[in-house]
Design an enzyme around this catalytic site. Structure first.
Site, short mmCIF file in Angstrom:
data_model
loop_
_atom_site.label_atom_id
_atom_site.label_comp_id
_atom_site.label_asym_id
_atom_site.label_seq_id
_atom_site.Cartn_x
_atom_site.Cartn_y
_atom_site.Cartn_z
N ASP A 199 -4.50 -5.88 -11.36
CA ASP A 199 -4.90 -6.08 -12.77
C ASP A 199 -6.36 -6.52 -12.86
O ASP A 199 -7.09 -6.07 -13.75
CB ASP A 199 -3.98 -7.11 -13.45
CG ASP A 199 -2.57 -6.56 -13.65
OD1 ASP A 199 -2.37 -5.35 -13.45
OD2 ASP A 199 -1.67 -7.34 -14.01
N SER A 220 1.95 -7.99 -6.61
CA SER A 220 1.80 -6.64 -7.15
C SER A 220 0.96 -6.61 -8.42
O SER A 220 0.62 -5.54 -8.90
CB SER A 220 3.18 -6.05 -7.43
OG SER A 220 3.79 -6.79 -8.48
N CYS A 221 0.63 -7.78 -8.98
CA CYS A 221 -0.04 -7.75 -10.29
C CYS A 221 -1.50 -8.21 -10.27
O CYS A 221 -2.38 -7.45 -10.65
CB CYS A 221 0.74 -8.60 -11.28
SG CYS A 221 2.32 -7.87 -11.69
N TRP A 222 -1.75 -9.45 -9.88
CA TRP A 222 -3.11 -9.98 -10.04
C TRP A 222 -4.17 -9.10 -9.38
O TRP A 222 -5.17 -8.77 -10.04
CB TRP A 222 -3.21 -11.40 -9.51
CG TRP A 222 -2.54 -12.43 -10.37
CD1 TRP A 222 -1.75 -12.20 -11.47
CD2 TRP A 222 -2.59 -13.84 -10.21
NE1 TRP A 222 -1.30 -13.38 -11.98
CE2 TRP A 222 -1.81 -14.40 -11.22
CE3 TRP A 222 -3.23 -14.67 -9.30
CZ2 TRP A 222 -1.65 -15.78 -11.36
CZ3 TRP A 222 -3.07 -16.04 -9.43
CH2 TRP A 222 -2.29 -16.59 -10.45
#
Ligand code: NAD
Length: 447
Positions: free
Chosen positions: A278, A273-275
């Site tokens: 982001d 869900s992040c890299w």
């Protein structure tokens, strides 16, 4: 114990794990969500997602009365001194950051602060592009509260570095704490909270301004993703080089202290869900500033192509995939979580289905979440043996311990003609000589 009472807006991985972390040390925590089902689960001590140790710690916190989940943000904020914002910051279709939940929660916090007479500190924990806390959160709170930042309420940006799969361990023992502060008083309050929370075990602390704190989180994630994409590129070269093995290359370069051994495991790419969101947000932010970020661009490109390797390795073992039964082991984006957001498994499965393969899957935790994405286009098995039965090829996509424990004889007894693609380098190729075997970054004379 300080008189600080804590509220947390957002009850996802970051919000709930932070809440449970504070509650585990006796802080009174009120979390809030707009989702009645989620609130009811949390208040019964049942986590809405899988995270190691979360269930036992949440149950204890709820039973001891330290943690409650409310549907009313206002009540949560009025009854606490510090509010953390931990809502999601997803991508817009063009890759830029979608700040609607951040803005929405800042407006709600402002509305509540209008009625509050004592001072309050608002802390942004969500990952937000530089400038967001000052230019989006602050004005929204000021507008809806009629109060002034630094005079009537404090504001900090405190990026979160926990990892799904070890979120509570990371919350209780972080590598460092970053406090971005709008003013010194706000930073002092947050530092006091953390100093008390960690007692004699205070991690290194960096105090800085708001945009620098926001930048630190993006630079951190971009660097880690770049390291993985780098070793994946080396893996792709090794794979085409007879007898070369990326695993030995990674081990050797990892011993160079300037490089370090972590995040050098070659594989089928990264998700989560992040890299992805982001790096895309950082890229979009840099485009707005007319600055090129070729390393981030290349990091994403390498990762986009990496899942293809699973299919080419499978083809190298069993030929055309059309009509073949492929067992995919692992659906979550990494082990010890049930999160399938941007998971490589989904990309690989879609490619396999496009090629006309029949797909059967297994995961210790993520089957329900994967079903919501893939529906009935694939078969789900809750037992590895059933997943492997009659499969023409098995692809290891997520490195769960349960798969590490499998031996060549297990594949031989479960599959008709075992062919294994080790997409996460969890097996020793020498031990798998008795079966058809291919692995990311492992050069063979045939490839
Ligand atoms: P998540 O998607 O698991 O949870 C976000 C939660 O916010 C959801 O439960 C959603 O319902 C809730 N929400 C949205 N708007 C709300 C509102 N107005 N009021 C109350 N609740 C609201 O997200 P997450 O993984 O916990 O991530 C949250 C933030 O932390 C993101 O910015 C993320 O990039 C960052 N982060 C995540 C991780 C991680 O590993 N998941 C690690 C570090 C930082």
């Amino acid at each position: 114990m300080t008189p600080y009472r804590i509220s947390i807006v957002g009850t996802g991985y970051v919000g709930l794990c932070t809440a449970v972390g504070f509650a585990s040390k006796g802080y009174n925590v009120l979390t809030s969500t707009h989702d009645p089902k989620k609130a009811s689960l949390i208040n019964k001590g049942t986590p809405p997602f899988h995270e190691p140790h979360l269930e036992e710690m949440l149950q204890k916190a709820v039973k001891n009365g330290y943690l409650r989940c409310m549907l009313d943000h206002e009540e949560a904020i009025l009854n606490t001194d510090i509010t953390f914002i931990a809502v999601g910051t997803p991508s817009k279709p063009n890759g830029s950051i979608d700040l609607r939940y951040i803005e929405g929660s800042a407006c709600e916090i402002g509305g509540a602060l209008k009625k509050k007479e004592t001072s309050h500190l608002v802390v942004v924990k969500s990952t937000v592009v530089p400038g967001t806390t000052k230019n989006v959160v602050k004005p929204a709170i000021e507008k809806h509260s009629g109060k002034r930042c630094s005079i009537d309420f404090g504001l900090c940006m405190n990026p979160e570095f926990l990892r799904e799969g070890s979120a509570l361990q990371d919350t209780l023992h972080p590598d460092r704490i970053i406090i971005g502060e709008y003013d010194k008083k706000s930073g002092d309050v947050l530092e006091a909270l953390y100093r008390e929370f960690y007692e004699g075990d205070m991690p290194p602390l960096i105090r800085t301004n708001l945009p620098t704190a926001e930048f630190i989180k993006y630079a951190n994630n971009a660097f880690l993703a770049m390291k993985v994409s780098f070793i994946n590129s080396v893996a792709n070269l090794c794979q085409k080089t007879p007898e070369a093995d990326v695993k030995a290359v990674a081990q050797a370069i990892g011993l160079d202290k300037r490089i370090g051994s972590l995040f050098l495991n070659a594989g089928l790419g990264w998700g989560g869900s992040c890299w992805p969101k982001d790096l895309n947000a950082l890229l979009s932010y840099s485009k707005d500033l007319d600055i090129d970020l070729p390393l981030v661009d290349a990091t994403l490109k390498v990762n986009h192509n990496q899942p293809h390797i699973a299919l080419s390795l499978a083809r190298s073992l069993i030929g055309e995939l059309k009509g073949k039964r492929i067992a995919v082991l692992g659906l979550s984006f990494k082990p010890n979580t049930d999160d399938v957001r941007e998971a490589v498994s989904i990309k690989i499965i879609n490619k396999l289905l496009n090629e006309g393969a029949e797909v059967v899957t297994h995961d210790p935790q993520a089957i329900d979440n994967a079903k919501a994405v893939l529906g009935n286009r694939v078969q789900y098995e809750r037992n590895v043996r059933n997943c492997l039965k009659d499969a023409d090829c098995c692809i290891i996509v997520t490195e769960w311990d349960e798969y590490r424990a499998l031996r060549p004889q297990d594949f031989r007894s479960y599959m008709k003609n075992p062919a294994i693609v080790d997409g996460r380098r969890i097996y020793d190729p020498k031990a798998f000589k008795s079966v058809k075997f291919a692995a990311v970054g492992l050069g063979t004379t045939d490839s």
